[in-house]
Enzyme design. Sequence first.
Site, PDB file in Angstrom:
ATOM      1  N   THR A   1      -0.262   4.945   1.198  1.00  0.00           N
ATOM      2  CA  THR A   1      -0.495   5.869   2.298  1.00  0.00           C
ATOM      3  C   THR A   1      -0.353   5.153   3.634  1.00  0.00           C
ATOM      4  O   THR A   1      -1.034   4.173   3.905  1.00  0.00           O
ATOM      5  CB  THR A   1      -1.906   6.473   2.190  1.00  0.00           C
ATOM      6  OG1 THR A   1      -2.077   7.022   0.888  1.00  0.00           O
ATOM      7  CG2 THR A   1      -2.108   7.557   3.231  1.00  0.00           C
TER       8      THR A   1
ATOM      9  N   LYS B   1      -7.425  -5.352  -4.912  1.00  0.00           N
ATOM     10  CA  LYS B   1      -6.045  -5.620  -4.499  1.00  0.00           C
ATOM     11  C   LYS B   1      -5.837  -7.122  -4.316  1.00  0.00           C
ATOM     12  O   LYS B   1      -4.844  -7.690  -4.776  1.00  0.00           O
ATOM     13  CB  LYS B   1      -5.735  -4.892  -3.190  1.00  0.00           C
ATOM     14  CG  LYS B   1      -5.731  -3.379  -3.277  1.00  0.00           C
ATOM     15  CD  LYS B   1      -5.355  -2.762  -1.931  1.00  0.00           C
ATOM     16  CE  LYS B   1      -5.322  -1.250  -2.002  1.00  0.00           C
ATOM     17  NZ  LYS B   1      -4.901  -0.636  -0.719  1.00  0.00           N
TER      18      LYS B   1
ATOM     19  N   ASP C   1       0.859  -1.174   0.000  1.00  0.00           N
ATOM     20  CA  ASP C   1       0.000   0.000   0.000  1.00  0.00           C
ATOM     21  C   ASP C   1       0.899   1.229   0.000  1.00  0.00           C
ATOM     22  O   ASP C   1       2.105   1.125   0.238  1.00  0.00           O
ATOM     23  CB  ASP C   1      -0.891  -0.044   1.252  1.00  0.00           C
ATOM     24  CG  ASP C   1      -1.822   1.150   1.333  1.00  0.00           C
ATOM     25  OD1 ASP C   1      -2.375   1.537   0.291  1.00  0.00           O
ATOM     26  OD2 ASP C   1      -1.992   1.699   2.433  1.00  0.00           O
TER      27      ASP C   1
ATOM     28  N   ARG D   1      -6.429   3.864  -7.412  1.00  0.00           N
ATOM     29  CA  ARG D   1      -7.895   3.807  -7.281  1.00  0.00           C
ATOM     30  C   ARG D   1      -8.373   2.360  -7.182  1.00  0.00           C
ATOM     31  O   ARG D   1      -9.320   1.942  -7.831  1.00  0.00           O
ATOM     32  CB  ARG D   1      -8.585   4.508  -8.462  1.00  0.00           C
ATOM     33  CG  ARG D   1      -8.297   5.981  -8.583  1.00  0.00           C
ATOM     34  CD  ARG D   1      -8.579   6.731  -7.316  1.00  0.00           C
ATOM     35  NE  ARG D   1      -9.994   6.790  -6.969  1.00  0.00           N
ATOM     36  CZ  ARG D   1     -10.462   7.215  -5.802  1.00  0.00           C
ATOM     37  NH1 ARG D   1      -9.629   7.576  -4.858  1.00  0.00           N
ATOM     38  NH2 ARG D   1     -11.752   7.248  -5.567  1.00  0.00           N
TER      39      ARG D   1
ATOM     40  N   ASP E   1      -1.388  -1.023   5.978  1.00  0.00           N
ATOM     41  CA  ASP E   1      -1.582  -0.524   7.343  1.00  0.00           C
ATOM     42  C   ASP E   1      -3.036  -0.292   7.705  1.00  0.00           C
ATOM     43  O   ASP E   1      -3.342   0.008   8.854  1.00  0.00           O
ATOM     44  CB  ASP E   1      -0.809   0.796   7.525  1.00  0.00           C
ATOM     45  CG  ASP E   1      -1.464   1.955   6.781  1.00  0.00           C
ATOM     46  OD1 ASP E   1      -1.601   3.035   7.346  1.00  0.00           O
ATOM     47  OD2 ASP E   1      -1.848   1.755   5.599  1.00  0.00           O
TER      48      ASP E   1
ATOM     49  N   PHE F   1     -13.148  19.296  -8.471  1.00  0.00           N
ATOM     50  CA  PHE F   1     -12.102  18.522  -9.143  1.00  0.00           C
ATOM     51  C   PHE F   1     -12.694  17.261  -9.760  1.00  0.00           C
ATOM     52  O   PHE F   1     -13.581  16.631  -9.185  1.00  0.00           O
ATOM     53  CB  PHE F   1     -11.014  18.132  -8.135  1.00  0.00           C
ATOM     54  CG  PHE F   1      -9.944  17.254  -8.719  1.00  0.00           C
ATOM     55  CD1 PHE F   1      -8.815  17.810  -9.290  1.00  0.00           C
ATOM     56  CD2 PHE F   1     -10.053  15.869  -8.703  1.00  0.00           C
ATOM     57  CE1 PHE F   1      -7.829  17.008  -9.829  1.00  0.00           C
ATOM     58  CE2 PHE F   1      -9.074  15.053  -9.237  1.00  0.00           C
ATOM     59  CZ  PHE F   1      -7.952  15.629  -9.807  1.00  0.00           C
TER      60      PHE F   1
ATOM     61  N   THR G   1      -2.740   1.050  -4.427  1.00  0.00           N
ATOM     62  CA  THR G   1      -3.234   2.121  -3.569  1.00  0.00           C
ATOM     63  C   THR G   1      -4.618   2.572  -3.998  1.00  0.00           C
ATOM     64  O   THR G   1      -5.002   2.418  -5.163  1.00  0.00           O
ATOM     65  CB  THR G   1      -2.262   3.320  -3.590  1.00  0.00           C
ATOM     66  OG1 THR G   1      -2.794   4.382  -2.816  1.00  0.00           O
ATOM     67  CG2 THR G   1      -2.030   3.813  -5.010  1.00  0.00           C
TER      68      THR G   1
END
EC number: 7.6.2.1
Length: 1161
Positions: free
Chosen positions: A393, A784, A391, A778, A805, A556, A690
């Site tokens: 972050t 994953k 991962d 994304r 994490d 955005f 991620t």
Amino acid sequence: MWRWIRQQLGFDPPHQSDTRTIYVANRFPQNGLYTPQKFIDNRIISSKYTVWNFVPKNLFEQFRRVANFYFLIIFLVQLMIDTPTSPVTSGLPLFFVITVTAIKQGYEDWLRHNSDNEVNGAPVYVVRSGGLVKTRSKNIRVGDIVRIAKDEIFPADLVLLSSDRLDGSCHVTTASLDGETNLKTHVAVPETALLQTVANLDTLVAVIECQQPEADLYRPLGPESLLLRGARLKNTKEIFGVAVYTGMETKMALNYKSKSQKRSAVEKSMNTFLIIYLVILISEAVISTILKYTWQAEEKWDEPWYNQKTEHQRNSSKILRFISDFLAFLVLYNFIIPISLYVTVEMQKFLGSFFIGWDLDLYHEESDQKAQVNTSDLNEELGQVEYVFTDKTGTLTENEMQFRECSINGMKYQEINGRLVPEGPTPDSSEGNLSYLSSLSHLNNLSHLTTSSSFRTSPENETELIKEHDLFFKAVSLCHTVQISNVQTDCTGDGPWQSNLAPSQLEYYASSPDEKALVEAAARIGIVFIGNSEETMEVKTLGKLERYKLLHILEFDSDRRRMSVIVQAPSGEKLLFAKGAESSILPKCIGGEIEKTRIHVDEFALKGLRTLCIAYRKFTSKEYEEIDKRIFEARTALQQREEKLAAVFQFIEKDLILLGATAVEDRLQDKVRETIEALRMAGIKVWVLTGDKHETAVSVSLSCGHFHRTMNILELINQKSDSECAEQLRQLARRITEDHVIQHGLVVDGTSLSLALREHEKLFMEVCRNCSAVLCCRMAPLQKAKVIRLIKISPEKPITLAVGDGANDVSMIQEAHVGIGIMGKEGRQAARNSDYAIARFKFLSKLLFVHGHFYYIRIATLVQYFFYKNVCFITPQFLYQFYCLFSQQTLYDSVYLTLYNICFTSLPILIYSLLEQHVDPHVLQNKPTLYRDISKNRLLSIKTFLYWTILGFSHAFIFFFGSYLLIGKDTSLLGNGQMFGNWTFGTLVFTVMVITVTVKMALETHFWTWINHLVTWGSIIFYFVFSLFYGGILWPFLGSQNMYFVFIQLLSSGSAWFAIILMVVTCLFLDIIKKVFDRHLHPTSTEKAQLTETNAGIKCLDSMCCFPEGEAACASVGRMLERVIGRCSPTHISRSWSASDPFYTNDRSILTLSTMDSSTC
């Protein structure tokens, strides 16, 4: 009752209907006709077993092992028919193995239960009976109204009823779910938003109709009022919500992959070897049975005078007698299958796992966290990893953004201690430069602009410089969706550094971490964002409060890659401020220092910084009226709203004036770049999976070294259809084929990945395998896991490791062969569900290169050695049958049969498997390439297996025929003429065997401690002492004692002593010769590392292994034999590491060796 039992055992989950009806506060209709739906409770379960299913489930898993199942069959055979050996010889070791394994696995699952109880027992407040009732998280029921306070984690999936705000809004972070640290806004149901007290909520009568929960975190979650378990309440004093999904039905839990038993590659190899040995066993039993009946074809041997058959034996079926004899031989030879191997492996894994927790190099002082082992079954798998999936972050990064640099009107600045320091000459002078540019408050006083004697500037230029900076930072302070904590101080004063306007007192919560870092930087410079309401944004510029009317926000999106706000300045001007990626802002600009800014952005990017460009546009009254009208029409359109909004945004965001660019650093964890580079050197491919946006993920991949600047980055993103995705994949494959020199990196997003995996798995995998690094952004949690499964089932069957994490990483951690949890800031879901937990990503290098390497070497040798010593054990038994007419006479006493694997030869290999260090730990860590020597299960290859097996057979032949040559013709070897019998012969073979296999283990040992010496030589001494006592005393509880005085008689013969020494030397000398030639002709990198000096400061690995410069390696036989054995004494090792070592300069590991003076070399 039966269904309840099946549910308790985990075989029959409760039935679920398509929809669920929830009565708020569990106020059910009173008419008596309604039957409430049954929902599961709020317990989270990460454990494998329950009290009800532990015994059957654990026994099922254990008897899946070939050896356990085999010995169960042998035990049953011994119970049913007359066999040469007692059922105890098989039943007792089997019971011991099953019990020890069950205790170990039960203990590990008990730890998981404790971890679950900690979560399930967390205190929560529920509205019941007109008041707030404190209860535990596990007691929350669907329909309960729950109160959550600021910074608390939601204990279940809730529908927001009300908050402390009048509009019913609240802010949450979902970092533990999807890895995003941004602040998300949720709004309460309008009908309940005003029910802000317990008394009001207690009168609420309402019904919620909803669908069953789904696992996908990125699908629309339904109403904005849905709050997910695992998210955290921010910037809101308290909220009330009703539980709609609880326990294992929450989105967080549904993204957990169901637990399955992980089995290491070594265990699979063991099962393969066991099957081969089972074939050998059956072959020996068949051969013995056939030869027995061939021999008995002669009448004199079928029924000799001394062994007359009974009437029942003469009349029995020949087929039944054949089967009975076959089973008897099977029992006689059954010890070739080493059941004690499994219990030794279990003990080695369990005891060896403590070394990880004891390793001080894996201890993180700041957080006071040490490494944890949740599953010890996979220790050796750490030495076989070929793919690492990580991962981003919180795993690679610290989850903190810091403003570093900016470019304003073509001039670069750095922030140093809250000041902007210009880089290079100013635009107005070719010679001088600003020594520093402090906050904007200093810009009003020209005495703070220190210039060189050659620097000249007019008052007009100074005013223009101030205006440029002022407008740039106002754009940064206004173009965002940042929220401010309710806890704030009323600010007065004339500068940003007044005590009552310290930016540290303003707690910002942003829609992205970049926005938060930029707003905080602007506050440090002097333009402080104070707050906003529905229509105004307040900014304090050098102590002067300014209110801007917020007219429109142009949100955005990934297509435009920018966001904008339209505001009305205090002067009445209508301005558009835009920020976004340089590729989306610069083409829209018609003014400003475009080329200089482009160069600066590239320079920022080369430093691994995340860049954004800032621009603005002024509107005339007529232009704004048209824009306002178009936005209103697009937002109220009933059809094609998104397309119309996109068209309007494109129309508005043009003709921009460029103000500059910002550069923000996503702070990486310590030594992430070095760790990723070391993994590459070890031959491990690193994939980053991620949930972050494409731009963010690529930026971090570049900064952490996952992507190199010289790489050709290929993209598979924003694919809309199968055909489009297939065509893009073919183009990428062609590009990779056409260019063989440049390294390639692949970026793929979640949507495109779904399309690629649906129809084009092979093509996608081909592209991935040819890329040096892969980045997936994304990604939904189950995606994953699906990517990892795709790699696992590929033809190469590589060993995978996943690192994460957060709760969004649990599914991939459970899917990978080895799951590593990072004990980060966003909860402990990953650490609880992982196989191993560490505090920082950098610890992964030592976990793999040192612990993984050692564990694999130890257990690989353990497995091969067990098969070797059991071949040595049983082959003489098979050969003996040729000399006893296949009468199933045992060669060894039954006590020796039972104790051979349990006592006489068990401890040396167990201690070896716990303490062996064939190379110094620091060498392994500083030379990641040594990891390649053990990859792909090389030490358990068929070639190595055959070598150990043939070695066992050859030693067994030497034991048997050497003993036979000694006493085969003349059994009188004593001075008094007393003769030796068959028990003496068997004891001689057994004695040579025990000594040989123990000394063989000593030759394999490189790292000697006092414990090794104790168990190695102690095992031989124990065998002699035990045999003397066992054969020297008449034990009253033994029915027959075949060994009485046999061992003492054997040791009384000088010829026997000479034969023992001769056979032991003969067996091991051949093995040593082979090692000599292998190490000289085909040394591995690890063997070279055992002998050579290292740059890290190790003077030598053994004083006997050091050679004067220019001396031949084989100058002396003794020195060469030391090299062959590779023995390293702990007292001969230097630990003088230099301060420039790349990883751990202070090796405080439990594996640390003692010191010595280098002169001993």
